[in-house]
Design an enzyme around this catalytic site. Sequence first.
Site, PDB file in Angstrom:
ATOM      1  N   GLN A   1      -3.067 -11.468  -5.468  1.00  0.00           N
ATOM      2  CA  GLN A   1      -2.682 -10.236  -6.169  1.00  0.00           C
ATOM      3  C   GLN A   1      -1.183 -10.236  -6.404  1.00  0.00           C
ATOM      4  O   GLN A   1      -0.651  -9.345  -7.048  1.00  0.00           O
ATOM      5  CB  GLN A   1      -3.066  -9.026  -5.315  1.00  0.00           C
ATOM      6  CG  GLN A   1      -4.548  -8.903  -5.059  1.00  0.00           C
ATOM      7  CD  GLN A   1      -4.827  -7.919  -3.926  1.00  0.00           C
ATOM      8  OE1 GLN A   1      -4.937  -6.726  -4.150  1.00  0.00           O
ATOM      9  NE2 GLN A   1      -4.912  -8.417  -2.710  1.00  0.00           N
TER      10      GLN A   1
ATOM     11  N   HIS B   1      -2.985 -10.239 -10.819  1.00  0.00           N
ATOM     12  CA  HIS B   1      -2.159  -9.125 -11.294  1.00  0.00           C
ATOM     13  C   HIS B   1      -0.958  -9.595 -12.118  1.00  0.00           C
ATOM     14  O   HIS B   1       0.003  -8.860 -12.273  1.00  0.00           O
ATOM     15  CB  HIS B   1      -1.697  -8.255 -10.114  1.00  0.00           C
ATOM     16  CG  HIS B   1      -2.834  -7.527  -9.455  1.00  0.00           C
ATOM     17  ND1 HIS B   1      -2.743  -6.950  -8.202  1.00  0.00           N
ATOM     18  CD2 HIS B   1      -4.087  -7.262  -9.887  1.00  0.00           C
ATOM     19  CE1 HIS B   1      -3.888  -6.376  -7.895  1.00  0.00           C
ATOM     20  NE2 HIS B   1      -4.735  -6.561  -8.884  1.00  0.00           N
TER      21      HIS B   1
ATOM     22  N   CYS C   1      10.727  -7.142 -28.983  1.00  0.00           N
ATOM     23  CA  CYS C   1      10.181  -8.363 -29.572  1.00  0.00           C
ATOM     24  C   CYS C   1      10.630  -8.443 -31.044  1.00  0.00           C
ATOM     25  O   CYS C   1      11.051  -7.438 -31.626  1.00  0.00           O
ATOM     26  CB  CYS C   1       8.668  -8.268 -29.478  1.00  0.00           C
ATOM     27  SG  CYS C   1       7.742  -9.564 -30.262  1.00  0.00           S
TER      28      CYS C   1
ATOM     29  N   ALA D   1       1.082 -13.550   8.739  1.00  0.00           N
ATOM     30  CA  ALA D   1       0.395 -14.651   8.062  1.00  0.00           C
ATOM     31  C   ALA D   1       1.174 -15.958   8.215  1.00  0.00           C
ATOM     32  O   ALA D   1       0.581 -17.030   8.381  1.00  0.00           O
ATOM     33  CB  ALA D   1       0.232 -14.310   6.582  1.00  0.00           C
TER      34      ALA D   1
HETATM   35  C1  BJW Z   1       1.265  -8.525   6.520  1.00  0.00           C
HETATM   36  C2  BJW Z   1       2.544  -8.974   6.756  1.00  0.00           C
HETATM   37  C3  BJW Z   1       2.652 -10.247   7.274  1.00  0.00           C
HETATM   38  C4  BJW Z   1       2.744  -7.038   5.941  1.00  0.00           C
HETATM   39  N1  BJW Z   1       1.548 -10.959   7.503  1.00  0.00           N
HETATM   40  N2  BJW Z   1       0.185  -9.234   6.774  1.00  0.00           N
HETATM   41  C5  BJW Z   1     -11.270   4.491  -7.170  1.00  0.00           C
HETATM   42  C6  BJW Z   1     -12.149   3.533  -6.757  1.00  0.00           C
HETATM   43  C7  BJW Z   1     -12.076   2.271  -7.246  1.00  0.00           C
HETATM   44  C8  BJW Z   1     -11.101   1.917  -8.156  1.00  0.00           C
HETATM   45  C9  BJW Z   1     -10.220   2.864  -8.568  1.00  0.00           C
HETATM   46  C10 BJW Z   1     -10.317   4.134  -8.104  1.00  0.00           C
HETATM   47  N3  BJW Z   1      -9.322   4.853  -8.686  1.00  0.00           N
HETATM   48  C11 BJW Z   1      -8.622   4.051  -9.504  1.00  0.00           C
HETATM   49  C12 BJW Z   1      -9.157   2.839  -9.448  1.00  0.00           C
HETATM   50  C13 BJW Z   1      -8.716   1.672 -10.143  1.00  0.00           C
HETATM   51  C14 BJW Z   1      -7.415   1.124  -9.595  1.00  0.00           C
HETATM   52  C15 BJW Z   1      -7.414   1.144  -8.070  1.00  0.00           C
HETATM   53  O1  BJW Z   1      -7.931   0.272  -7.403  1.00  0.00           O
HETATM   54  N4  BJW Z   1      -6.788   2.134  -7.473  1.00  0.00           N
HETATM   55  C16 BJW Z   1      -6.791   2.302  -6.012  1.00  0.00           C
HETATM   56  C17 BJW Z   1      -5.364   2.410  -5.491  1.00  0.00           C
HETATM   57  C18 BJW Z   1      -7.641   3.463  -5.672  1.00  0.00           C
HETATM   58  N5  BJW Z   1      -7.386  -0.233 -10.071  1.00  0.00           N
HETATM   59  C19 BJW Z   1      -6.917  -0.519 -11.295  1.00  0.00           C
HETATM   60  O2  BJW Z   1      -6.475   0.328 -12.029  1.00  0.00           O
HETATM   61  C20 BJW Z   1      -7.024  -1.966 -11.711  1.00  0.00           C
HETATM   62  N6  BJW Z   1      -7.663  -2.078 -12.973  1.00  0.00           N
HETATM   63  C21 BJW Z   1      -8.905  -1.695 -13.146  1.00  0.00           C
HETATM   64  O3  BJW Z   1      -9.591  -1.220 -12.264  1.00  0.00           O
HETATM   65  O4  BJW Z   1      -9.364  -1.933 -14.421  1.00  0.00           O
HETATM   66  C22 BJW Z   1     -10.648  -1.434 -14.774  1.00  0.00           C
HETATM   67  C23 BJW Z   1     -10.463  -0.050 -15.305  1.00  0.00           C
HETATM   68  C24 BJW Z   1      -9.633   0.153 -16.361  1.00  0.00           C
HETATM   69  C25 BJW Z   1      -9.512   1.413 -16.882  1.00  0.00           C
HETATM   70  C26 BJW Z   1     -10.191   2.478 -16.291  1.00  0.00           C
HETATM   71  C27 BJW Z   1     -10.990   2.252 -15.186  1.00  0.00           C
HETATM   72  C28 BJW Z   1     -11.145   0.964 -14.697  1.00  0.00           C
HETATM   73  C29 BJW Z   1      -5.624  -2.555 -11.867  1.00  0.00           C
HETATM   74  C30 BJW Z   1      -4.918  -2.647 -10.571  1.00  0.00           C
HETATM   75  C31 BJW Z   1      -3.515  -3.213 -10.793  1.00  0.00           C
HETATM   76  C32 BJW Z   1      -2.684  -3.157  -9.539  1.00  0.00           C
HETATM   77  N7  BJW Z   1      -1.351  -3.458  -9.861  1.00  0.00           N
HETATM   78  C33 BJW Z   1      -0.361  -3.487  -8.788  1.00  0.00           C
HETATM   79  C34 BJW Z   1       1.045  -3.434  -9.414  1.00  0.00           C
HETATM   80  C35 BJW Z   1       1.405  -4.761 -10.059  1.00  0.00           C
HETATM   81  C36 BJW Z   1       2.723  -4.700 -10.737  1.00  0.00           C
HETATM   82  C37 BJW Z   1       3.866  -4.461  -9.793  1.00  0.00           C
HETATM   83  O5  BJW Z   1       4.055  -5.214  -8.819  1.00  0.00           O
HETATM   84  O6  BJW Z   1       4.618  -3.530 -10.023  1.00  0.00           O
HETATM   85  O7  BJW Z   1      -0.541  -4.660  -7.986  1.00  0.00           O
HETATM   86  S1  BJW Z   1      -0.597  -2.182  -7.617  1.00  0.00           S
HETATM   87  C38 BJW Z   1      -0.049  -3.107  -6.208  1.00  0.00           C
HETATM   88  O8  BJW Z   1      -1.133  -3.128  -5.241  1.00  0.00           O
HETATM   89  C39 BJW Z   1       0.129  -4.537  -6.705  1.00  0.00           C
HETATM   90  C40 BJW Z   1      -0.599  -5.331  -5.643  1.00  0.00           C
HETATM   91  O9  BJW Z   1      -0.992  -6.588  -6.138  1.00  0.00           O
HETATM   92  C41 BJW Z   1      -1.734  -4.434  -5.276  1.00  0.00           C
HETATM   93  C42 BJW Z   1      -2.367  -4.735  -3.959  1.00  0.00           C
HETATM   94  O10 BJW Z   1      -1.479  -4.540  -2.911  1.00  0.00           O
HETATM   95  P1  BJW Z   1      -1.481  -5.516  -1.671  1.00  0.00           P
HETATM   96  O11 BJW Z   1      -1.150  -6.888  -2.077  1.00  0.00           O
HETATM   97  O12 BJW Z   1      -2.708  -5.329  -0.893  1.00  0.00           O
HETATM   98  O13 BJW Z   1      -0.181  -4.995  -0.881  1.00  0.00           O
HETATM   99  P2  BJW Z   1      -0.039  -3.764   0.120  1.00  0.00           P
HETATM  100  O14 BJW Z   1       1.393  -3.448   0.202  1.00  0.00           O
HETATM  101  O15 BJW Z   1      -0.966  -2.674  -0.208  1.00  0.00           O
HETATM  102  O16 BJW Z   1      -0.540  -4.377   1.512  1.00  0.00           O
HETATM  103  C43 BJW Z   1       0.200  -5.356   2.188  1.00  0.00           C
HETATM  104  C44 BJW Z   1      -0.516  -5.666   3.489  1.00  0.00           C
HETATM  105  O17 BJW Z   1       0.144  -6.730   4.126  1.00  0.00           O
HETATM  106  C45 BJW Z   1      -0.527  -4.486   4.480  1.00  0.00           C
HETATM  107  O18 BJW Z   1      -1.861  -4.290   4.896  1.00  0.00           O
HETATM  108  C46 BJW Z   1       0.351  -4.964   5.645  1.00  0.00           C
HETATM  109  O19 BJW Z   1      -0.144  -4.557   6.911  1.00  0.00           O
HETATM  110  C47 BJW Z   1       0.244  -6.453   5.510  1.00  0.00           C
HETATM  111  N8  BJW Z   1       1.396  -7.212   5.964  1.00  0.00           N
HETATM  112  N9  BJW Z   1       3.444  -7.938   6.363  1.00  0.00           N
HETATM  113  C48 BJW Z   1       0.337 -10.375   7.252  1.00  0.00           C
HETATM  114  N10 BJW Z   1       3.885 -10.756   7.539  1.00  0.00           N
HETATM  115 ZN    ZN Z   2       5.692  -8.450 -30.612  1.00  0.00          ZN
END
Ligand code: BJW
Ligand code: ZN
Length: 266
Positions: free
Chosen positions: A117, A135, A162, A245
Amino acid sequence: MLSVSSCKNRDHLREMDVQFSKEVIERLAAAQSVAVLTGAGISAESGVPTFRGEDGIWNKLKPEELASMDAFLKNPDLVWQWYQYRRELMNDIEPNPGHYVLAEMESDYDDFTLSTQNIDGLHIRAKSQRVLELHGNILRNRCNTCGKLTDENFPGDNVARCQCGGLIRPDVVWFGEMLPQEPLYDSFAAAERADVYLSIGTSAVVQPAASLPLEAKHQGAYVVEINLERTEISAMVDESYLGTAGTLLPELYRLVKEERTRENKD
Ligand code: BJW
Ligand code: ZN
């Protein structure tokens, strides 16, 4: 040296005391197909801030105010500056042992799939050959109007334009946007055929990526999580190891290689 014990569904509270189960070591040593999902936690030890959790950047900022098309259209310069700032943070970072051991695993297994991600490109820099970036990648940009992709760096605090006149945006996936089809499809296919699935450093709250480990479990994989803390999926996976990790993953794989050597001798 870490000793081995057989234990299932148990959290391992202190990193230095972590004991990987005999089962996870043996399963990884024997696996034909391994798939992995990584999240921000794997890059935390490289200095990339996570989103959620104690030091998460979204404790201070609201994601929907920055990581959505609505936010971008409302205030493109603000969103642009946010990504320029994060690109700057990434200037001096390097992959850590967690990234490197996944690249090593890729070359050891015939069927190995790494889905991430993360948008920081660190798996690629650690020489993983095939990285399914779910992502996007912050180092790429694309035009919001014509969709043209570019690796060009646009300095400055004002959003670039652009040649077609459209706004330039980072090539990342915002909330409400679809994930890139091919990596998503390949990630689910890998989860479905995996013997062992590893969920590393992700809070497992953002869909659809968060469904991958559970889909793997549903299809019969042995699912193992490594995270600093318990997550949404901890209770559903086979084993959950608490720790960093960058320490635990290399140690686990060291034990797996030892196990392979032992098996070959027998
Ligand atoms: C360690 C550590 C160490 C620390 N060792 N561990 C309800 C139900 C289901 C879905 C949805 C819903 N409501 C809305 C949605 C959809 C939504 C969603 O899931 N929302 C939820 C929050 C509820 N999803 C979307 O919108 C996605 N698209 C989609 O569903 O399309 C279909 C659709 C379209 C239109 C309408 C409806 C459906 C798109 C999701 C895009 C996410 N983008 C981001 C931002 C990217 C750009 C940017 O960086 O600015 O991606 S959000 C952000 O979270 C980023 C990450 O990739 C993503 C995941 O986070 P991640 O990697 O898990 O990080 P953290 O910080 O959350 O966790 C880190 C972990 O590491 C922690 O647990 C720590 O403990 C641990 N840690 N140090 C090991 N050293
Ligand atoms: Zn363009």
